[in-house]
Design an enzyme around this catalytic site. Structure first.
Site, PDB file in Angstrom:
ATOM      1  N   GLU A 155      29.237   3.806   6.960  1.00  0.00           N
ATOM      2  CA  GLU A 155      29.962   3.933   8.224  1.00  0.00           C
ATOM      3  C   GLU A 155      29.757   2.710   9.125  1.00  0.00           C
ATOM      4  O   GLU A 155      30.700   2.225   9.746  1.00  0.00           O
ATOM      5  CB  GLU A 155      29.504   5.181   8.969  1.00  0.00           C
ATOM      6  CG  GLU A 155      29.810   6.482   8.258  1.00  0.00           C
ATOM      7  CD  GLU A 155      28.961   7.606   8.834  1.00  0.00           C
ATOM      8  OE1 GLU A 155      29.396   8.218   9.812  1.00  0.00           O
ATOM      9  OE2 GLU A 155      27.865   7.861   8.301  1.00  0.00           O
TER      10      GLU A 155
ATOM     11  N   GLU B 139      19.032  11.825   7.894  1.00  0.00           N
ATOM     12  CA  GLU B 139      19.155  13.283   7.936  1.00  0.00           C
ATOM     13  C   GLU B 139      17.842  13.910   8.417  1.00  0.00           C
ATOM     14  O   GLU B 139      16.801  13.265   8.430  1.00  0.00           O
ATOM     15  CB  GLU B 139      19.451  13.850   6.533  1.00  0.00           C
ATOM     16  CG  GLU B 139      20.677  13.239   5.877  1.00  0.00           C
ATOM     17  CD  GLU B 139      21.124  13.975   4.609  1.00  0.00           C
ATOM     18  OE1 GLU B 139      20.790  15.163   4.452  1.00  0.00           O
ATOM     19  OE2 GLU B 139      21.798  13.341   3.782  1.00  0.00           O
TER      20      GLU B 139
ATOM     21  N   GLN C 285      28.965   6.890  -6.587  1.00  0.00           N
ATOM     22  CA  GLN C 285      29.544   8.088  -5.953  1.00  0.00           C
ATOM     23  C   GLN C 285      31.077   8.058  -5.985  1.00  0.00           C
ATOM     24  O   GLN C 285      31.723   9.069  -6.288  1.00  0.00           O
ATOM     25  CB  GLN C 285      29.045   8.180  -4.508  1.00  0.00           C
ATOM     26  CG  GLN C 285      29.430   9.450  -3.768  1.00  0.00           C
ATOM     27  CD  GLN C 285      28.789   9.508  -2.377  1.00  0.00           C
ATOM     28  OE1 GLN C 285      28.038   8.628  -1.971  1.00  0.00           O
ATOM     29  NE2 GLN C 285      29.092  10.570  -1.647  1.00  0.00           N
TER      30      GLN C 285
ATOM     31  N   ARG D 280      26.801   4.200  -3.317  1.00  0.00           N
ATOM     32  CA  ARG D 280      28.206   4.475  -2.949  1.00  0.00           C
ATOM     33  C   ARG D 280      29.194   4.155  -4.065  1.00  0.00           C
ATOM     34  O   ARG D 280      30.230   4.816  -4.181  1.00  0.00           O
ATOM     35  CB  ARG D 280      28.590   3.688  -1.701  1.00  0.00           C
ATOM     36  CG  ARG D 280      27.773   4.006  -0.469  1.00  0.00           C
ATOM     37  CD  ARG D 280      27.881   5.453  -0.084  1.00  0.00           C
ATOM     38  NE  ARG D 280      27.077   5.735   1.103  1.00  0.00           N
ATOM     39  CZ  ARG D 280      26.755   6.958   1.495  1.00  0.00           C
ATOM     40  NH1 ARG D 280      27.153   8.011   0.806  1.00  0.00           N
ATOM     41  NH2 ARG D 280      26.025   7.141   2.570  1.00  0.00           N
TER      42      ARG D 280
ATOM     43  N   ASP E 145      21.417  19.554  -0.413  1.00  0.00           N
ATOM     44  CA  ASP E 145      21.826  18.644   0.652  1.00  0.00           C
ATOM     45  C   ASP E 145      23.213  19.039   1.143  1.00  0.00           C
ATOM     46  O   ASP E 145      24.093  19.353   0.340  1.00  0.00           O
ATOM     47  CB  ASP E 145      21.813  17.204   0.128  1.00  0.00           C
ATOM     48  CG  ASP E 145      21.868  16.202   1.270  1.00  0.00           C
ATOM     49  OD1 ASP E 145      21.389  16.519   2.376  1.00  0.00           O
ATOM     50  OD2 ASP E 145      22.394  15.103   1.057  1.00  0.00           O
TER      51      ASP E 145
ATOM     52  N   LYS F 110      23.126  10.358  -6.040  1.00  0.00           N
ATOM     53  CA  LYS F 110      22.083  10.902  -5.158  1.00  0.00           C
ATOM     54  C   LYS F 110      20.810  11.211  -5.928  1.00  0.00           C
ATOM     55  O   LYS F 110      19.951  11.928  -5.429  1.00  0.00           O
ATOM     56  CB  LYS F 110      22.598  12.196  -4.504  1.00  0.00           C
ATOM     57  CG  LYS F 110      23.949  12.053  -3.821  1.00  0.00           C
ATOM     58  CD  LYS F 110      23.823  11.371  -2.489  1.00  0.00           C
ATOM     59  CE  LYS F 110      25.121  11.520  -1.707  1.00  0.00           C
ATOM     60  NZ  LYS F 110      24.948  11.056  -0.329  1.00  0.00           N
TER      61      LYS F 110
ATOM     62  N   THR G  34      15.038  10.664  -2.740  1.00  0.00           N
ATOM     63  CA  THR G  34      15.230  11.152  -1.379  1.00  0.00           C
ATOM     64  C   THR G  34      13.874  11.064  -0.710  1.00  0.00           C
ATOM     65  O   THR G  34      12.919  11.673  -1.190  1.00  0.00           O
ATOM     66  CB  THR G  34      15.733  12.601  -1.375  1.00  0.00           C
ATOM     67  OG1 THR G  34      16.995  12.654  -2.051  1.00  0.00           O
ATOM     68  CG2 THR G  34      15.904  13.130   0.037  1.00  0.00           C
TER      69      THR G  34
ATOM     70  N   ASP H 272      18.469  10.323   2.429  1.00  0.00           N
ATOM     71  CA  ASP H 272      19.149  10.608   1.169  1.00  0.00           C
ATOM     72  C   ASP H 272      19.763   9.302   0.655  1.00  0.00           C
ATOM     73  O   ASP H 272      20.921   9.003   0.932  1.00  0.00           O
ATOM     74  CB  ASP H 272      20.223  11.676   1.437  1.00  0.00           C
ATOM     75  CG  ASP H 272      21.020  12.027   0.200  1.00  0.00           C
ATOM     76  OD1 ASP H 272      20.490  11.891  -0.908  1.00  0.00           O
ATOM     77  OD2 ASP H 272      22.187  12.433   0.360  1.00  0.00           O
TER      78      ASP H 272
ATOM     79  N   GLU I 214      21.083   7.572   4.092  1.00  0.00           N
ATOM     80  CA  GLU I 214      21.695   8.605   4.927  1.00  0.00           C
ATOM     81  C   GLU I 214      20.602   9.150   5.827  1.00  0.00           C
ATOM     82  O   GLU I 214      19.567   9.629   5.355  1.00  0.00           O
ATOM     83  CB  GLU I 214      22.328   9.710   4.070  1.00  0.00           C
ATOM     84  CG  GLU I 214      23.581   9.189   3.357  1.00  0.00           C
ATOM     85  CD  GLU I 214      24.453  10.274   2.752  1.00  0.00           C
ATOM     86  OE1 GLU I 214      23.938  11.377   2.466  1.00  0.00           O
ATOM     87  OE2 GLU I 214      25.662  10.012   2.560  1.00  0.00           O
TER      88      GLU I 214
ATOM     89  N   HIS J 205      30.169  12.093  10.833  1.00  0.00           N
ATOM     90  CA  HIS J 205      29.990  11.465   9.510  1.00  0.00           C
ATOM     91  C   HIS J 205      31.143  11.869   8.588  1.00  0.00           C
ATOM     92  O   HIS J 205      31.748  11.018   7.922  1.00  0.00           O
ATOM     93  CB  HIS J 205      28.645  11.889   8.912  1.00  0.00           C
ATOM     94  CG  HIS J 205      28.464  11.479   7.478  1.00  0.00           C
ATOM     95  ND1 HIS J 205      28.269  10.163   7.107  1.00  0.00           N
ATOM     96  CD2 HIS J 205      28.443  12.195   6.325  1.00  0.00           C
ATOM     97  CE1 HIS J 205      28.131  10.091   5.786  1.00  0.00           C
ATOM     98  NE2 HIS J 205      28.240  11.307   5.282  1.00  0.00           N
TER      99      HIS J 205
HETATM  100 CA    CA Z   1      23.324  13.437   2.170  1.00  0.00          CA
END
Ligand code: CA
Length: 418
Positions: A360, A200, A237, A234, A125, A250, A254, A230, A198, A132
């Site tokens: 975000e 993507e 992370q 948070r 990834d 992560k 996915t 994904d 996420e 972003h």
């Molecule tokens: Ca990602």
């Protein structure tokens, strides 16, 4: 190129995601049956495994679709990819001679369950969307230090887990993890409280390599694309990501959309990457338009409620193309295999409503968003269903991806409680 007409009527609507121009590849089953390879056409699926068994598709001496995965076709290479697309187009085009033989092999999509379309060899990834990276960097380090010093020179990535990739429709369980907030004096073990998406795109490698390849070769090696979510914890992370990047944050799941949209179907939508802010070294320079103009959106539906759109953006916002990412990935000698999956990185646009993650959209939880049904959200709550959508708009037709859907289930009881 305008809409190509099919004898499957539903495929001829300008807004339908699966016209004859698309022909995306998936794996499906119907009640009581084994999974099979199929191609979407309008509201139907053509059973490609059966079409090959009956001699309507002929590509190789040995069958390519006896195993319900598309890896075997990918291994045959671009000439065979093109031959299959040509044969399917002949079988499904308006006025096709073989219609009476093909029609009995159609299954309504409404009756089908979708499965993983290919075996994921490995999953990598990237972090290659500039809006972003700027948003996240600004939240964590301030606007002056938002972009890491290497960001404009290489597509940053990390090696993920192929075993965690699941097909759309698979429920996702809220993970437990070790958490430590900025005001905590020690870490604690708890369910993730800041679970996120996420938005993507995923590029699928169809041709293997063993050593450095050019950006042009990398583009030639890509078989097709899927939507990719994904899922990201948070709070896990934030505590773990330095110095080696995300790890357990992560590792939950996915999700990918069920249909592989081929590079051939996306040809009319090629576009350039945004203007380079610093010149890339030669081995990563653009060799023609290798991004795609694909409208993307995200919806959120609390349990039992209607879905609200929470973000709209476009794949062309990426700073690096998947071809540049694949070329970079191969530079130091790592072999790339058929079925390798490359996540683009979160795709956000410049505007607030164009952000591809809740991190975000809610600015780290400081500005909760309000859904059309009245609920507010900073991050995902139990029972929420998140859906990614993607479509390229052509001249009187649409190339759709099929939704990438996942519902978040509550965390299990503490797995280590006695
Ligand atoms: Ca990602």
């Amino acid at each position: 190129m305008p809409l190509m007409k099919s004898w499957v009527d539903s495929a001829n609507s300008p807004d339908h995601p699966f016209p004859l121009n698309n022909l995306p590849y998936g794996v499906f089953s119907t009640e009581g049956g084994e999974p099979r390879c199929g191609v979407a056409i309008g509201d139907m699926i053509l059973d490609v495994t059966a079409a090959e068994a009956e001699g309507l598709i002929a590509l190789s001496d040995a069958p390519l679709f006896d195993v319900p995965l598309w890896n075997e076709l990918m291994e045959e290479g671009p000439a065979v990819w093109a031959a299959l697309r040509e044969q399917l187009t002949m079988l499904l085009a308006e006025g096709a001679e073989a219609r009476h033989k093909v029609e009995p092999l159609l299954v309504p999509q409404a009756d089908a369950q979708m499965h993983m379309p290919f075996a994921v060899s490995e999953f990598t990834d990237f972090y290659a969307g500039k809006h972003h990276a700027m948003n996240v960097g600004t939240m964590f380090r301030g606007p002056e230090n938002a972009l890491p010093p290497n960001w404009l020179h290489i597509p940053i990535g990390y090696n993920g887990r192929a075993s965690s990739v699941v097909v759309s429709g698979t429920d996702v369980r809220r993970p437990w993890g070790q958490l430590k907030g900025p005001n905590d004096n020690k870490p604690r073990w708890a369910p993730c409280a800041r679970f996120d998406i996420e938005l993507e795109m995923g590029a699928i490698v169809g041709t293997p390599s063993d050593g450095p390849i050019t950006v042009q070769e990398a583009d030639d090696h890509i078989f097709g694309y899927v939507l990719l979510n994904d899922w990201s914890a948070r709070d896990i992370q934030a505590w773990e990501y330095q110095p080696l990047g995300p790890f357990q944050a992560k590792a939950t799941a996915t999700s990918i959309s069920p249909w592989i949209v081929t590079k051939a179907a996306l040809e009319p939508f090629r576009c350039d990457t945004p203007e380079r802010e610093v010149e890339l070294l030669d081995h990563l320079k653009d060799r023609g338009p290798m991004l795609y103009d694909i409208d993307l959106s995200v919806t959120m539906a609390p349990e039992g409620k209607e879905a609200s759109t929470i973000a709209r953006t476009n794949y062309k916002e990426m700073y690096y193309s998947s071809a540049q990412q694949l070329a970079h990935h191969a530079t130091a000698g790592s072999p790339m295999n058929v079925g390798d999956l490359l996540g683009s990185g979160t795709i956000s646009g410049p505007e607030k409503h164009e952000r591809g993650s809740l991190l975000e959209l809610s600015w780290g939880g400081k500005e909760p968003i309000t859904l059309e049904t009245g609920e507010t959200r900073s991050f995902i709550e139990d029972g929420d269903t998140l859906t990614l959508k993607g479509a390229a708009k052509g001249d009187g037709y649409t190339i759709g991806f099929g939704d990438c859907v996942g519902k978040v289930l509550p965390a299990l009881d503490d797995p280590f409680a006695r």
